[in-house]
Design an enzyme around this catalytic site. Sequence first.
Site, short mmCIF file in Angstrom:
data_model
loop_
_atom_site.label_atom_id
_atom_site.label_comp_id
_atom_site.label_asym_id
_atom_site.label_seq_id
_atom_site.Cartn_x
_atom_site.Cartn_y
_atom_site.Cartn_z
N LYS A 1 1.36 2.41 -7.01
CA LYS A 1 0.44 1.27 -7.00
C LYS A 1 -0.84 1.74 -7.67
O LYS A 1 -1.52 2.62 -7.17
CB LYS A 1 0.17 0.83 -5.56
CG LYS A 1 -0.78 -0.35 -5.46
CD LYS A 1 -0.94 -0.84 -4.03
CE LYS A 1 -1.90 -2.01 -3.98
NZ LYS A 1 -2.04 -2.62 -2.66
N ASP B 1 0.81 -1.22 0.00
CA ASP B 1 0.00 0.00 0.00
C ASP B 1 0.84 1.27 0.00
O ASP B 1 0.53 2.23 -0.69
CB ASP B 1 -0.93 0.02 1.22
CG ASP B 1 -2.08 -0.96 1.08
OD1 ASP B 1 -2.16 -1.63 0.02
OD2 ASP B 1 -2.90 -1.07 2.00
N1 ASP Z 1 -2.29 -3.45 3.50
C1 ASP Z 1 -1.18 -4.26 3.16
C2 ASP Z 1 0.08 -3.46 3.38
O1 ASP Z 1 0.36 -2.58 2.64
C3 ASP Z 1 -1.26 -4.74 1.75
C4 ASP Z 1 -0.03 -5.41 1.23
O2 ASP Z 1 0.89 -5.78 1.89
O3 ASP Z 1 0.02 -5.62 0.02
O4 ASP Z 1 0.79 -3.75 4.29
#
Ligand code: ASP
Length: 436
Positions: A260, A182
């Site tokens: 992203k 993220d």
């Molecule tokens: N919410 C998670 C994070 O960014 C998603 C991921 O790892 O892809 O840690």
Amino acid sequence: MGDLPGYKGASLRFLEEAGAAVGDVLEVRTSWGTVTGTLVPRYLDADGEHVVLKLRSGYNVGLSLEELVDAKVAAKGEKPTFSPPPPPKPAPGLPKVLLIGTGGTIASRVDYRTGAVRPAVTSDELYSLVPELSQVARVEPEIMFDILSENITPAHWAKLARRVYRAVKEGVDGVVITHGTDTLGYTAAGLSFALGGVPVPVVLVGAQRSPDRPSSDAPLNLLAAVSIAGSAKFSGVYVAMHLGESDDKVALHRGTRVRKNHTSRRDAFESVGVPLAAVWGRNGLEHVADGLPPRGGEFKPAPRFDGGAALLKFYPSMPGALVRAARRSGSKIIVVEGTGLGHVSKEVARELRLFVRSGGIACMTSQCGRGRLDLNVYDTGRDLLRMGVVPLEDMLAETALAKAMWVLGTGARGERAKELMLKDLAGETTTRTFPG
Ligand code: ASP
């Protein structure tokens, strides 16, 4: 993690009193009735005020401690277990790569019974789950944090930068940082500034699907990242993530130009306004862009950040009070994501003028995603320029925020800070916009 992973404070005490463990079926009495469900683990950073049950319907319900009377274990559940195979022995003579774990999906597993994704795989375990790593490098795994990337802050960037600095002094050939996807772009940007001139490749890598799922992108991404960090002839900070939907190519993006752009696809990451830095296939690097810095050179780390910067996205009807709120919360630099060529409404412009007059630095980026600012085309843009708003060319807004925090961390203020914001230090602004 014990029997109650993620639970803390009052909710931990409540569950301990009931003798409960994650996976048990609980009957919980509340002020409004009894709820029966399986106790679900919580994220490491979750609050201490809730208990989460998975109901028979499959839905999770969060119960606030205020409404709970007591709980009883109706059936003991099986403890989730996971024992990775022993780490493989690396072949001698391979490059040395430090593998730093910070958490995120790449270090998570789905608990299929409760359905929760939980940070559970250590970098040691990751290493042993991808045995091919031992064919490309001598990997030294180390966990620095175990958090989802939405909880990463500039203080974590600074710790990472200092760790990389030490590793370089100790003679590693490359560094890989596993990280949630993220905010991967923000961390990559922050490190690009903090690790100016880093003489080895530093490759950040994540995964969109956790390593225990058959469709996981974790093994390929990790293999590519470690092989590039150990063997590439270039240096600098990059992000390695799936290229396309097939399972055999990984794209390497420059740390200041990556975003992203999809919530779930494995090829969610894109280089914005620049070509890919490199493409990796199962036999190694297949393509490397011209002009990447070679290994070696003068390392000028500056691993300090100051969180006193804000990023505001302009929208029609945005109240000027939001600019004031950013100033009051201590922001010395405000990065605005304006519309089109770099515009905001009259009301927001007025507040930005006051902010600049009070000594703040207002910087403009565009929410278009691609292309470059031009504040000379319309009156609104010219007004912004006149009041001293700094136009950041084609810099990505999140990169601009990370840079602002880094600039403040160097101690620069006023004109010097503005100068640094405008100067291309780590490939964050381009002189020629790459088509696409
Ligand atoms: N919410 C998670 C994070 O960014 C998603 C991921 O790892 O892809 O840690």
